[in-house]
Design a protein around this motif. Structure first.
Motif, PDB file in Angstrom:
ATOM      1  N   GLU A   1      27.595 -26.032   8.781  1.00 55.82           N
ATOM      2  CA  GLU A   1      28.086 -24.571   8.622  1.00 55.82           C
ATOM      3  C   GLU A   1      28.001 -23.562   9.344  1.00 55.82           C
ATOM      4  O   GLU A   1      26.476 -23.512   9.966  1.00 55.82           O
ATOM      5  CB  GLU A   1      27.779 -24.382   7.073  1.00 55.82           C
ATOM      6  CG  GLU A   1      28.826 -23.089   6.686  1.00 55.82           C
ATOM      7  CD  GLU A   1      28.309 -22.843   5.000  1.00 55.82           C
ATOM      8  OE1 GLU A   1      28.035 -21.802   4.848  1.00 55.82           O
ATOM      9  OE2 GLU A   1      28.575 -23.906   4.377  1.00 55.82           O
ATOM     10  N   ASP A   2      28.737 -22.720   9.936  1.00 54.65           N
ATOM     11  CA  ASP A   2      28.411 -21.756  10.868  1.00 54.65           C
ATOM     12  C   ASP A   2      29.259 -20.415  10.732  1.00 54.65           C
ATOM     13  O   ASP A   2      30.277 -20.617  10.165  1.00 54.65           O
ATOM     14  CB  ASP A   2      28.763 -22.159  12.234  1.00 54.65           C
ATOM     15  CG  ASP A   2      27.550 -22.080  13.089  1.00 54.65           C
ATOM     16  OD1 ASP A   2      26.817 -20.988  13.054  1.00 54.65           O
ATOM     17  OD2 ASP A   2      27.325 -22.733  14.161  1.00 54.65           O
ATOM     18  N   VAL A   3      28.709 -19.534  11.269  1.00 53.31           N
ATOM     19  CA  VAL A   3      29.413 -18.106  11.290  1.00 53.31           C
ATOM     20  C   VAL A   3      29.743 -18.101  12.960  1.00 53.31           C
ATOM     21  O   VAL A   3      28.717 -17.632  13.555  1.00 53.31           O
ATOM     22  CB  VAL A   3      28.780 -17.103  10.820  1.00 53.31           C
ATOM     23  CG1 VAL A   3      29.537 -15.812  10.864  1.00 53.31           C
ATOM     24  CG2 VAL A   3      28.639 -17.444   9.104  1.00 53.31           C
TER      25      VAL A   3
ATOM     26  N   GLU B   1      30.962 -15.360  16.008  1.00 46.54           N
ATOM     27  CA  GLU B   1      31.171 -13.902  16.067  1.00 46.54           C
ATOM     28  C   GLU B   1      31.871 -13.894  17.511  1.00 46.54           C
ATOM     29  O   GLU B   1      31.570 -14.184  18.597  1.00 46.54           O
ATOM     30  CB  GLU B   1      29.839 -13.212  16.287  1.00 46.54           C
ATOM     31  CG  GLU B   1      29.955 -11.746  16.413  1.00 46.54           C
ATOM     32  CD  GLU B   1      28.597 -11.184  16.511  1.00 46.54           C
ATOM     33  OE1 GLU B   1      27.899 -11.659  15.732  1.00 46.54           O
ATOM     34  OE2 GLU B   1      28.560  -9.886  17.014  1.00 46.54           O
TER      35      GLU B   1
ATOM     36  N   ARG C   1      33.697 -11.864  12.800  1.00 47.84           N
ATOM     37  CA  ARG C   1      32.925 -12.989  12.549  1.00 47.84           C
ATOM     38  C   ARG C   1      33.856 -13.919  11.740  1.00 47.84           C
ATOM     39  O   ARG C   1      34.755 -13.215  10.953  1.00 47.84           O
ATOM     40  CB  ARG C   1      31.855 -12.544  11.545  1.00 47.84           C
ATOM     41  CG  ARG C   1      30.873 -11.863  12.510  1.00 47.84           C
ATOM     42  CD  ARG C   1      29.639 -11.339  11.646  1.00 47.84           C
ATOM     43  NE  ARG C   1      28.487 -10.521  12.637  1.00 47.84           N
ATOM     44  CZ  ARG C   1      27.318 -10.043  11.803  1.00 47.84           C
ATOM     45  NH1 ARG C   1      27.279 -10.106  10.749  1.00 47.84           N
ATOM     46  NH2 ARG C   1      26.635  -9.299  12.992  1.00 47.84           N
TER      47      ARG C   1
ATOM     48  N   ALA D   1      33.366 -17.030   9.013  1.00 48.40           N
ATOM     49  CA  ALA D   1      32.537 -18.222   8.479  1.00 48.40           C
ATOM     50  C   ALA D   1      33.375 -19.661   8.558  1.00 48.40           C
ATOM     51  O   ALA D   1      34.297 -19.539   7.831  1.00 48.40           O
ATOM     52  CB  ALA D   1      31.817 -18.001   7.109  1.00 48.40           C
TER      53      ALA D   1
ATOM     54  N   GLN E   1      22.052 -17.577   5.557  1.00 44.43           N
ATOM     55  CA  GLN E   1      23.049 -18.072   6.313  1.00 44.43           C
ATOM     56  C   GLN E   1      23.474 -17.134   7.318  1.00 44.43           C
ATOM     57  O   GLN E   1      22.715 -16.175   7.705  1.00 44.43           O
ATOM     58  CB  GLN E   1      24.574 -17.813   5.239  1.00 44.43           C
ATOM     59  CG  GLN E   1      24.491 -18.975   4.207  1.00 44.43           C
ATOM     60  CD  GLN E   1      24.533 -20.325   4.787  1.00 44.43           C
ATOM     61  OE1 GLN E   1      25.089 -20.728   5.558  1.00 44.43           O
ATOM     62  NE2 GLN E   1      23.571 -21.078   3.922  1.00 44.43           N
ATOM     63  N   ARG E   2      24.318 -17.242   8.202  1.00 38.18           N
ATOM     64  CA  ARG E   2      24.590 -16.657   9.262  1.00 38.18           C
ATOM     65  C   ARG E   2      25.656 -15.592   9.441  1.00 38.18           C
ATOM     66  O   ARG E   2      26.017 -15.080  10.485  1.00 38.18           O
ATOM     67  CB  ARG E   2      25.235 -17.608  10.321  1.00 38.18           C
ATOM     68  CG  ARG E   2      23.787 -18.455  10.872  1.00 38.18           C
ATOM     69  CD  ARG E   2      24.278 -19.592  11.907  1.00 38.18           C
ATOM     70  NE  ARG E   2      23.223 -20.508  12.179  1.00 38.18           N
ATOM     71  CZ  ARG E   2      23.362 -21.648  12.589  1.00 38.18           C
ATOM     72  NH1 ARG E   2      24.546 -22.499  12.634  1.00 38.18           N
ATOM     73  NH2 ARG E   2      22.358 -22.394  12.637  1.00 38.18           N
ATOM     74  N   GLU E   3      25.720 -14.882   8.170  1.00 40.54           N
ATOM     75  CA  GLU E   3      26.608 -13.964   7.994  1.00 40.54           C
ATOM     76  C   GLU E   3      25.782 -12.584   8.708  1.00 40.54           C
ATOM     77  O   GLU E   3      26.518 -11.935   9.435  1.00 40.54           O
ATOM     78  CB  GLU E   3      26.871 -13.578   6.435  1.00 40.54           C
ATOM     79  CG  GLU E   3      27.883 -14.330   5.720  1.00 40.54           C
ATOM     80  CD  GLU E   3      27.235 -15.446   5.115  1.00 40.54           C
ATOM     81  OE1 GLU E   3      26.099 -15.823   5.097  1.00 40.54           O
ATOM     82  OE2 GLU E   3      27.877 -16.170   4.477  1.00 40.54           O
ATOM     83  N   ALA E   4      24.587 -12.762   8.485  1.00 39.51           N
ATOM     84  CA  ALA E   4      23.741 -11.577   9.023  1.00 39.51           C
ATOM     85  C   ALA E   4      23.841 -11.641  10.419  1.00 39.51           C
ATOM     86  O   ALA E   4      23.689 -10.733  11.101  1.00 39.51           O
ATOM     87  CB  ALA E   4      22.411 -11.715   8.633  1.00 39.51           C
ATOM     88  N   ARG E   5      23.562 -12.766  11.023  1.00 40.01           N
ATOM     89  CA  ARG E   5      23.610 -12.801  12.609  1.00 40.01           C
ATOM     90  C   ARG E   5      24.887 -13.481  13.342  1.00 40.01           C
ATOM     91  O   ARG E   5      25.170 -12.857  14.210  1.00 40.01           O
ATOM     92  CB  ARG E   5      22.345 -13.706  12.970  1.00 40.01           C
ATOM     93  CG  ARG E   5      21.331 -13.254  12.090  1.00 40.01           C
ATOM     94  CD  ARG E   5      19.856 -14.183  12.581  1.00 40.01           C
ATOM     95  NE  ARG E   5      18.678 -13.550  11.650  1.00 40.01           N
ATOM     96  CZ  ARG E   5      18.236 -14.039  10.689  1.00 40.01           C
ATOM     97  NH1 ARG E   5      18.949 -14.917  10.109  1.00 40.01           N
ATOM     98  NH2 ARG E   5      17.175 -13.482  10.256  1.00 40.01           N
TER      99      ARG E   5
ATOM    100  N   HIS F   1      28.264 -22.291   0.941  1.00 38.03           N
ATOM    101  CA  HIS F   1      26.896 -21.593   1.137  1.00 38.03           C
ATOM    102  C   HIS F   1      25.720 -22.167   1.113  1.00 38.03           C
ATOM    103  O   HIS F   1      24.764 -21.805   1.693  1.00 38.03           O
ATOM    104  CB  HIS F   1      27.072 -20.138   0.935  1.00 38.03           C
ATOM    105  CG  HIS F   1      28.033 -19.284   1.948  1.00 38.03           C
ATOM    106  ND1 HIS F   1      27.973 -18.063   1.926  1.00 38.03           N
ATOM    107  CD2 HIS F   1      29.173 -19.807   2.361  1.00 38.03           C
ATOM    108  CE1 HIS F   1      28.991 -17.650   2.776  1.00 38.03           C
ATOM    109  NE2 HIS F   1      29.681 -18.477   3.061  1.00 38.03           N
TER     110      HIS F   1
END
Lengths: 294, 692
Positions: A222-224, A226, A233, A235, B28-32, B52
């Motif tokens: 899983e990744d976000v 940007e 962004r 997800a 999670q990577r929402e922040a970054r 998540h």
């Protein structure tokens, strides 16, 4: 042929040295098979008119036909070669090795050096959402171009239509225009912009530079993500959408390739893991085709 | 090989494993976010949002979780026990130390016999796989049998046990305990203490300590608590100057008394009852009673005081003597007349014994003058003729005392110096005025301090170069010796490096001068130990010469001086012989001893020996009270535990060191791995992503 790893080249700070290394190695590998841009071949005879240089009279034809003809030859003029580099933020990306922007800079430096070496007039332009640097073609602009390339960095979002329109307005002579970008734009916009250059009589070569990750999308888990230009962004699970993504990007490159073909524009796509020699070889092959077309 | 933890409670720290799991789940990577050139194509894809709560980077999580787990295990103190050593956990094995009180008080009331019977039972009841050690203790512990499973060995040790004569010291006995257990045997450890549990055995500066892990069982062999008043000791105050009566103070212990009951104090002199008196309430409340006795004979008497109710075991004995006066021969000249007067007046103040001074001109010193003389004082006078020097030398060699006062005539007394009769080497006069500021603790100066003489200026003094045999008793403010002592033959000599007269110092005018002079003369005459009274306790070494000198037993002293042996008759009638120039012996029971000169008709000299007053105290504790007074220690803090860890084959290795090393390696790998993830654009959970 000897290939030069882009990561090795990335360690060379001096673009001049880098371009010499790539180009010299390339030429020695080709054994003079390609000497382009210059022609001293006979073209045709035409009837003598007052004012013609009598030294060009073909006396053999006069002896056979008793008429005065003068020889005409291919003009010995050099071409204008302009490299156009996309310096938008999307180019400042590297999943491994060097960024797309660095790769584009290396390629532009090599083309500039090679062109200058065969006495072409060289120029350069950079753009993101507008035209940023503009160095008009000139025989002595090689060093200026290399210094400018040294200082180029990505700082803004990308836009292709407006900058290329402005570039077209700046080019007075028919030129070879090498556009290096990742071409993240709608194919229609790209077609309009590139078509504008072609319509102005320029020989356009499109070089698309992409990172290997953009081509294979080998992300896992899983990744976000940007967006480098917009900051947006998203997800997602790359594994789940990989095939769809690959379809999309391949469709895009195919569309780009099609519109280039339709406008008699040469198109090549590179990923940054490929040796620069490959790119240079491709460029020169297309340059040879252009010469034959003339 | 068995495995365990020293601090298992720390294992609760494994809960921290939830931290990395939560980080990998929640962070999670929402922040970054991971940088990507363009989301142009992704926007067109209908993205199914990932759950998540999926674990990210499971390998990194495993590394972190493993590192934390090992860290917690390391702090929990894991240990390995080698199977080659006996397992400590084997509870069927048992080591018992049987500690038996053999102090003097155990002789009373059948306590010792009951203690022996109890030890015998314990030995017979001992299981086949158990072992025991036998310790007898009073003031010091004595290991009668080391830890053994052999009952016959224990029985043999028990058969040889007997009571001692000293007081009880429980702290010292418990301190001896760790050495008795054999860590190689393992199993439970226990102490069985068999004692009369006298409270006085705990009343010293040290608290008894015992390992918490050692079981303590206490057996009280006291049958009945004595009641009434206790006679603890007797002080001799001295005698009246005119009469032969000696004044005493009997100190009384505070025992429980029945209401309205009376206590009778009985005084015996040489076996005859001299006085029986009822102690008054005032005396009982004050804890002391004054009385006086008259020694029945001219020389030495045996005096015994007792409380009727307590019996002979609690009586107090002492010997008294009508002491002969100390005879001093003062050598002086007309020039030194003032200083001689000061000396005579100071010595005249002495009482019990009195000091008799005969003043003799140096040239007139004869054998007759030295007869019966105890101390010779040379008061700044020249002794130049060889005959006098030889007489003094012979006198000191035989045990006499010599006191030389330096002044104008040390040079004229050069022959004395040449014979090493005077301590140190007297030199030139020192230029500065000074005071006597330092007096060392010494038997010759008992009760004296520099404060008593420091106000007296010393205008003139001589330097003294001391040798290795010389003892400096007093110094001036600049550190120069003022009073120096030296042994010479059987006698003692001293020198004072300044004169007594007012031309030299003002010491004679100070209040401390007379006590100092008297103390020095008594010391030189070997009469400094008391006022003709002698009493010792069992276990205390007795110097026969000192005892005889104190009581004025000249015949005994002369006999010892000739190197002949002395016969000692103990209260039970046994006779032992002691010899040597300074004969001594150790009395092991209370009562009157008699010191005989072999094959002589002389009256034997009595020696009173008393029981240690601690052993006569009635107060005892019950087993519970006693156990509460024992400080229990944690095992890890004890030397026995360290001994077990270090030397006795218990392989208590330190795996936690290895665990820490593994943790360090794992953290290193984790660091590399996380950095690699970051370089490839996959920021590790808990780390910042790398910009393109």
């Amino acid at each position: 042929m000897r290939f030069v790893d882009p990561q090795v080249l990335a360690r060379i700070d001096n673009l001049d040295l880098l371009a010499r290394r790539v180009v010299d190695g390339f030429i020695s590998g080709l054994h003079r098979t390609l000497h382009l841009g210059v022609s001293t071949d006979f073209a045709e005879h035409r009837a003598y008119a007052p004012g013609d240089d009598v030294r060009r009279l073909d006396w053999l034809v006069y002896a056979r036909t008793d008429r005065l003809y003068v020889k005409t030859f291919e003009a010995e003029t050099n071409a204008d070669v302009v490299t156009v580099i996309d310096v938008s933020r999307s180019m400042d990306f590297a999943s491994t090795g060097i960024t797309k922007l660095d790769y584009a800079k290396f390629l532009a430096a090599s083309i500039t050096h090679l062109s200058a070496r065969q006495r072409d007039r060289v120029g350069m332009a950079t753009f993101d959402d507008d035209l940023r640097d503009w160095i008009p073609p000139a025989a002595r602009h090689r060093d200026t171009i290399l210094r400018t390339l040294d200082n180029v960095s990505a700082s803004a979002a990308g836009e292709i239509e407006i900058p290329l329109e402005r570039l077209a307005s700046l080019l007075n002579r028919r030129s070879i225009v090498v556009v290096i970008s990742d071409f993240y734009a709608a194919p229609e916009d790209l077609g309009n912009s590139l078509g504008l250059l072609g319509a102005a009589g320029h020989d356009v070569i499109v070089v698309q530079v992409l990172d290997p990750l953009e081509l294979d999308f080998e992300l896992h888990g899983e990744d976000v993500l940007e967006d480098l230009e917009s900051g947006e962004r998203l997800a997602l699970n790359p594994d789940a959408i990989r095939s769809q993504y690959l379809q999309q990007i391949h469709a895009h490159t195919r569309a780009l390739q099609t519109l280039c073909s339709e406008r008699r524009i040469d198109y090549t796509c590179f990923n940054t893991a490929q040796p620069l020699d490959h790119a240079l070889f491709s460029y020169l092959s297309q340059r040879a085709r252009l010469a034959r077309r003339r | 090989m068995s495995f365990g933890f020293l601090n298992p409670i720390i294992l609760a720290g494994l809960a921290v494993l939830a931290v990395p799991v939560l980080i990998h789940l929640v962070a999670q990577r929402e922040a970054r976010g991971r940088a990507f050139p363009s989301l142009m194509f992704l926007r067109n894809i209908p993205i199914k949002r990932a759950r998540h709560r999926t674990l990210r980077d499971p390998l990194l999580l495993a590394l972190r979780a493993l590192a934390l787990t090992l860290l917690v295990l390391a702090f929990a103190g894991p240990y390995l026990l080698n199977d080659e050593t006996p397992a400590i956990q084997d509870q069927s094995l048992r080591q018992t130390v049987i500690a038996v009180d053999r102090s003097y008080s155990m002789r009373f009331d059948g306590r010792w016999e009951r203690a022996l019977a109890r030890v015998g039972e314990e030995i017979e009841r001992m299981p086949a796989n158990a072992s025991a050690a036998l310790v007898l203790f009073d003031d010091v512990p004595y290991t009668a049998a080391a830890m053994t499973g052999d009952k016959s060995h224990l029985r043999q040790a028990l058969a040889g046990a007997s009571t001692g004569h000293a007081g009880t010291n429980y702290a010292r006995m418990f301190a001896h305990m760790p050495q008795l257990f054999d860590p190689r045997l393992g199993g439970e450890q226990a102490v069985l203490l068999i004692s009369d549990l006298q409270q006085s055995g705990l009343e010293n500066d040290h608290t008894p300590r015992l390992l918490q892990s050692i079981e303590l069982a206490v057996e009280n062999v006291t049958r009945a608590q004595p009641r009434g008043t206790l006679l603890t000791n007797v002080q001799v105050l001295g005698s009246d100057a005119e009469s032969a009566r000696v004044n005493l103070v009997a100190n009384l212990g505070a025992g429980e008394r029945d209401a309205g009951s009376t206590e009778q104090l009985r005084v015996r002199v040489d076996g005859h009852v001299a006085e029986v008196r009822d102690l008054s309430e005032n005396e009982l409340n004050a804890g002391s009673a004054a009385l006086s006795v008259v020694p029945a004979r001219d020389h030495v008497s045996r005096v015994e005081l007792s409380i009727d109710r307590q019996g002979a075991a609690h009586s107090y004995r002492l010997t008294l003597a009508q002491v002969e006066p100390i005879k001093v021969t003062l050598l002086s000249s007309e020039d030194s007349a003032p200083s001689a007067v000061y000396l005579q007046q100071a010595l005249a103040l002495a009482a019990r014994p009195k000091i008799v001074v005969q003043r003799v001109a140096s040239a007139a010193l004869s054998d007759a003058a030295l007869e019966h003389t105890d101390v010779v004082i040379i008061d700044d006078v020249a002794v130049s003729d060889s005959g006098s020097i030889a007489r003094i030398e012979q006198f000191v060699t035989a045990g006499g005392g010599l006191f030389t006062i330096a002044g104008d005539h040390p040079r004229s007394g050069a022959p004395l110096l040449a014979t090493a009769l005077v301590p140190g080497t007297l030199g030139e006069e020192l230029p500065d005025t000074d005071r006597l500021t330092e007096i060392r603790p010494h038997p010759a100066l008992t009760g004296m301090s520099s404060e008593q003489l420091r106000n007296a200026p010393v205008w003139r003094r001589r330097s003294v170069q001391t040798g290795v045999d010389d003892v400096i008793l007093a110094r001036y403010g600049d550190g120069a010796p003022a009073l120096v002592e030296r042994r010479f033959g059987s006698g003692t000599t001293m020198v004072l490096s300044t004169g007594v007269s007012s031309q030299w110092s003002a010491m004679a005018l100070e209040p401390g001068f007379a006590p100092l002079t008297i103390a020095l003369v008594r010391y030189l005459a070997k009469r400094h130990s008391g006022a003709g009274a002698s009493a010792v306790t069992v276990g205390e070494s007795v110097d026969i010469v000192q005892h005889a000198a104190l009581l004025g037993a000249e015949s005994l002293l002369n006999h010892v001086a000739r190197g002949a042996g002395i016969l000692i008759e103990s209260p039970d009638g046994a006779i032992a012989k002691v010899t040597g120039p300074r004969p001594a012996f150790l009395p092991r029971e209370a009562g009157f001893y008699r010191l005989h000169i072999p094959a002589a008709d002389a009256e034997p000299v009595p020696l009173a020996v008393n029981v240690d007053v601690r052993e006569l105290q009635f107060a005892t504790l019950n087993a519970g009270e006693f156990s509460a007074r024992i400080a229990r220690q944690e095992p890890a803090e004890t030397a026995a535990d360290r001994h077990q860890l270090a030397t006795d084959g218990t392989l208590r290795s330190s795996p936690w060191w290895y665990l820490l090393a593994i943790v360090a390696a794992l953290l290193l790998i984790e660091g590399f791995y996380a950095a690699r993830l970051t370089r490839t654009g996959k920021s590790a959970p808990g780390q910042e992503p790398q910009a393109a």
